[in-house]
Motif scaffolding. Structure first.
Motif, mmCIF file in Angstrom:
data_model
loop_
_atom_site.group_PDB
_atom_site.id
_atom_site.type_symbol
_atom_site.label_atom_id
_atom_site.label_comp_id
_atom_site.label_asym_id
_atom_site.label_seq_id
_atom_site.Cartn_x
_atom_site.Cartn_y
_atom_site.Cartn_z
ATOM 1 N N ILE A 89 0.803 -1.113 0.072
ATOM 2 C CA ILE A 89 -0.108 -0.071 -0.055
ATOM 3 C C ILE A 89 0.750 1.223 0.026
ATOM 4 O O ILE A 89 0.280 2.300 -0.222
ATOM 5 N N GLY A 90 2.309 1.032 0.164
ATOM 6 C CA GLY A 90 3.047 2.335 0.057
ATOM 7 C C GLY A 90 2.911 2.733 1.601
ATOM 8 O O GLY A 90 2.365 2.460 2.227
ATOM 9 N N HIS A 91 4.044 3.700 1.788
ATOM 10 C CA HIS A 91 4.079 4.561 3.007
ATOM 11 C C HIS A 91 3.202 5.611 3.218
ATOM 12 O O HIS A 91 3.352 6.415 2.489
ATOM 13 N N GLN A 92 2.284 5.268 4.003
ATOM 14 C CA GLN A 92 0.998 6.439 4.067
ATOM 15 C C GLN A 92 1.173 7.444 4.865
ATOM 16 O O GLN A 92 1.829 7.250 6.110
ATOM 17 N N LYS A 93 1.012 8.533 4.383
ATOM 18 C CA LYS A 93 0.914 9.855 5.429
ATOM 19 C C LYS A 93 -0.384 10.357 5.970
ATOM 20 O O LYS A 93 -0.583 10.990 6.794
ATOM 21 N N THR A 94 -1.482 9.673 5.276
ATOM 22 C CA THR A 94 -2.845 9.972 5.826
ATOM 23 C C THR A 94 -3.462 8.518 6.133
ATOM 24 O O THR A 94 -3.085 7.732 5.760
ATOM 25 N N LEU A 130 -8.934 -13.489 5.207
ATOM 26 C CA LEU A 130 -7.666 -14.091 5.984
ATOM 27 C C LEU A 130 -7.106 -12.965 7.009
ATOM 28 O O LEU A 130 -6.848 -13.610 8.139
ATOM 29 N N ASP A 131 -7.504 -11.808 6.935
ATOM 30 C CA ASP A 131 -6.891 -10.979 7.940
ATOM 31 C C ASP A 131 -7.303 -9.509 8.018
ATOM 32 O O ASP A 131 -7.951 -9.079 6.934
ATOM 33 N N HIS A 132 -7.402 -8.924 9.070
ATOM 34 C CA HIS A 132 -7.666 -7.402 9.000
ATOM 35 C C HIS A 132 -6.358 -6.886 9.627
ATOM 36 O O HIS A 132 -6.273 -6.894 10.860
ATOM 37 N N ILE A 133 -5.551 -5.944 9.032
ATOM 38 C CA ILE A 133 -4.465 -5.436 9.597
ATOM 39 C C ILE A 133 -4.463 -4.032 9.559
ATOM 40 O O ILE A 133 -4.896 -3.261 8.617
ATOM 41 N N VAL A 134 -4.115 -3.378 10.675
ATOM 42 C CA VAL A 134 -4.197 -1.829 10.876
ATOM 43 C C VAL A 134 -2.527 -1.704 10.955
ATOM 44 O O VAL A 134 -1.935 -2.005 11.890
ATOM 45 N N THR A 135 -2.001 -0.776 10.146
ATOM 46 C CA THR A 135 -0.854 -0.185 10.149
ATOM 47 C C THR A 135 -0.833 0.925 10.803
ATOM 48 O O THR A 135 -1.770 1.805 10.550
ATOM 49 N N TYR A 136 0.276 1.431 11.276
ATOM 50 C CA TYR A 136 0.538 2.625 11.895
ATOM 51 C C TYR A 136 2.236 3.053 11.839
ATOM 52 O O TYR A 136 2.693 2.133 11.727
ATOM 53 N N PRO A 137 2.483 4.312 11.935
ATOM 54 C CA PRO A 137 4.007 4.406 11.748
ATOM 55 C C PRO A 137 4.880 3.571 12.506
ATOM 56 O O PRO A 137 5.949 3.366 11.844
ATOM 57 N N GLU A 138 4.419 3.316 13.815
ATOM 58 C CA GLU A 138 5.539 2.423 14.541
ATOM 59 C C GLU A 138 5.088 0.949 14.379
ATOM 60 O O GLU A 138 6.020 0.132 15.055
ATOM 61 N N GLY A 139 4.408 0.420 13.817
ATOM 62 C CA GLY A 139 4.023 -0.744 13.636
ATOM 63 C C GLY A 139 2.819 -1.146 13.058
ATOM 64 O O GLY A 139 2.238 -0.704 12.218
ATOM 65 N N TYR A 140 2.082 -2.459 13.804
ATOM 66 C CA TYR A 140 0.920 -2.996 13.023
ATOM 67 C C TYR A 140 0.198 -3.760 13.985
ATOM 68 O O TYR A 140 0.602 -4.184 15.081
ATOM 69 N N TYR A 141 -1.355 -3.808 13.769
ATOM 70 C CA TYR A 141 -2.111 -4.406 14.472
ATOM 71 C C TYR A 141 -2.873 -5.543 13.681
ATOM 72 O O TYR A 141 -3.331 -5.168 12.642
ATOM 73 N N SER A 142 -2.688 -7.117 13.984
ATOM 74 C CA SER A 142 -3.219 -7.946 13.147
ATOM 75 C C SER A 142 -4.389 -8.511 14.108
ATOM 76 O O SER A 142 -4.198 -9.111 14.933
ATOM 77 N N TYR A 143 -5.567 -8.626 13.552
ATOM 78 C CA TYR A 143 -6.634 -9.198 14.155
ATOM 79 C C TYR A 143 -6.683 -10.713 14.042
ATOM 80 O O TYR A 143 -6.803 -11.393 15.190
ATOM 81 N N VAL A 159 -6.889 -3.933 5.088
ATOM 82 C CA VAL A 159 -5.967 -3.142 5.462
ATOM 83 C C VAL A 159 -6.140 -1.659 5.805
ATOM 84 O O VAL A 159 -6.866 -0.946 5.029
ATOM 85 N N SER A 160 -6.107 -1.178 7.094
ATOM 86 C CA SER A 160 -6.509 0.180 7.357
ATOM 87 C C SER A 160 -5.095 0.651 7.778
ATOM 88 O O SER A 160 -4.084 0.085 8.617
ATOM 89 N N HIS A 161 -4.851 2.081 7.606
ATOM 90 C CA HIS A 161 -3.724 2.762 8.242
ATOM 91 C C HIS A 161 -4.391 3.883 9.082
ATOM 92 O O HIS A 161 -4.928 4.698 8.862
ATOM 93 N N SER A 162 -3.581 3.789 10.317
ATOM 94 C CA SER A 162 -3.721 4.644 11.299
ATOM 95 C C SER A 162 -2.694 5.590 11.605
ATOM 96 O O SER A 162 -1.523 5.259 11.403
ATOM 97 N N THR A 216 -2.028 6.730 14.587
ATOM 98 C CA THR A 216 -1.859 6.523 16.074
ATOM 99 C C THR A 216 -1.858 4.777 16.176
ATOM 100 O O THR A 216 -2.542 4.271 15.493
ATOM 101 N N PRO A 217 -1.093 4.632 17.305
ATOM 102 C CA PRO A 217 -1.317 2.919 17.642
ATOM 103 C C PRO A 217 -2.759 2.672 17.686
ATOM 104 O O PRO A 217 -3.575 3.339 18.087
ATOM 105 N N TYR A 218 -2.832 1.457 17.371
ATOM 106 C CA TYR A 218 -4.152 0.903 17.063
ATOM 107 C C TYR A 218 -4.395 -0.372 18.356
ATOM 108 O O TYR A 218 -3.505 -1.136 18.410
ATOM 109 N N THR A 219 -5.577 -0.613 18.783
ATOM 110 C CA THR A 219 -6.065 -1.918 19.393
ATOM 111 C C THR A 219 -7.639 -2.143 18.806
ATOM 112 O O THR A 219 -8.199 -1.078 18.102
ATOM 113 N N ALA A 220 -7.865 -3.308 18.551
ATOM 114 C CA ALA A 220 -9.344 -3.707 18.171
ATOM 115 C C ALA A 220 -10.374 -2.845 18.565
ATOM 116 O O ALA A 220 -10.516 -2.719 19.711
ATOM 117 N N SER A 221 -11.085 -2.319 17.956
ATOM 118 C CA SER A 221 -12.341 -1.811 18.107
ATOM 119 C C SER A 221 -13.601 -2.531 17.928
ATOM 120 O O SER A 221 -13.726 -3.446 17.048
#
Length: 115
Positions: free
Chosen positions: A6-11, A91-104, A59-62, A64-69
């Motif tokens: 998805i590229g390095h996202q700034k938004t 297969l998965d729902h992954i949320v990326t954020y600048p310092e890492g990611y969260y995988s369901y 894939v969502s990009h946040s 800020t750090p993320y936890t499941a909502s």
């Protein structure tokens, strides 16, 4: 790997990655922004059928750090229920954020989907 796709996202934003029956990435598409989410599950499934894909990763990009909502959990369950009827697998729902990611899946929230 996700950030390369998805590229390095700034938004913030939401993408779908679609895979064929050989697990090759066949299509990727930005679906919306974080506030609007992925949109109606029917549209997500229609896109999967259009590209003849059997599995998907959300894939969502946040910014800020993320936890499941609760909202995302309910969306995933609704999508899984609808997709199951036409043999498409989330297969998965992954949320990326600048310092890492969260995988369901990694956090045990999609483990019941094991084949």
């Amino acid at each position: 790997m996700i950030k390369e796709v998805i590229g390095h996202q700034k938004t913030a934003g939401c993408w779908i990655l679609l895979f064929d029956n050989t697990s090759l990435l066949k299509h990727k598409q930005k679906l919306g922004t974080t506030p609007t989410g992925f949109g109606d599950p029917r549209n997500v499934l229609q896109l999967s059928l259009q590209h003849q894909c059997l599995s998907m990763v959300l894939v969502s990009h946040s910014l800020t750090p993320y936890t499941a909502s609760r909202t995302d959990l309910i969306y995933n369950l609704n999508l899984i229920a609808a997709a199951n009827n036409i043999s498409i697998c989330l297969l998965d729902h992954i949320v990326t954020y600048p310092e890492g990611y969260y995988s369901y899946r990694d956090n045990g929230l999609l483990t019941y989907m094991r084949n």
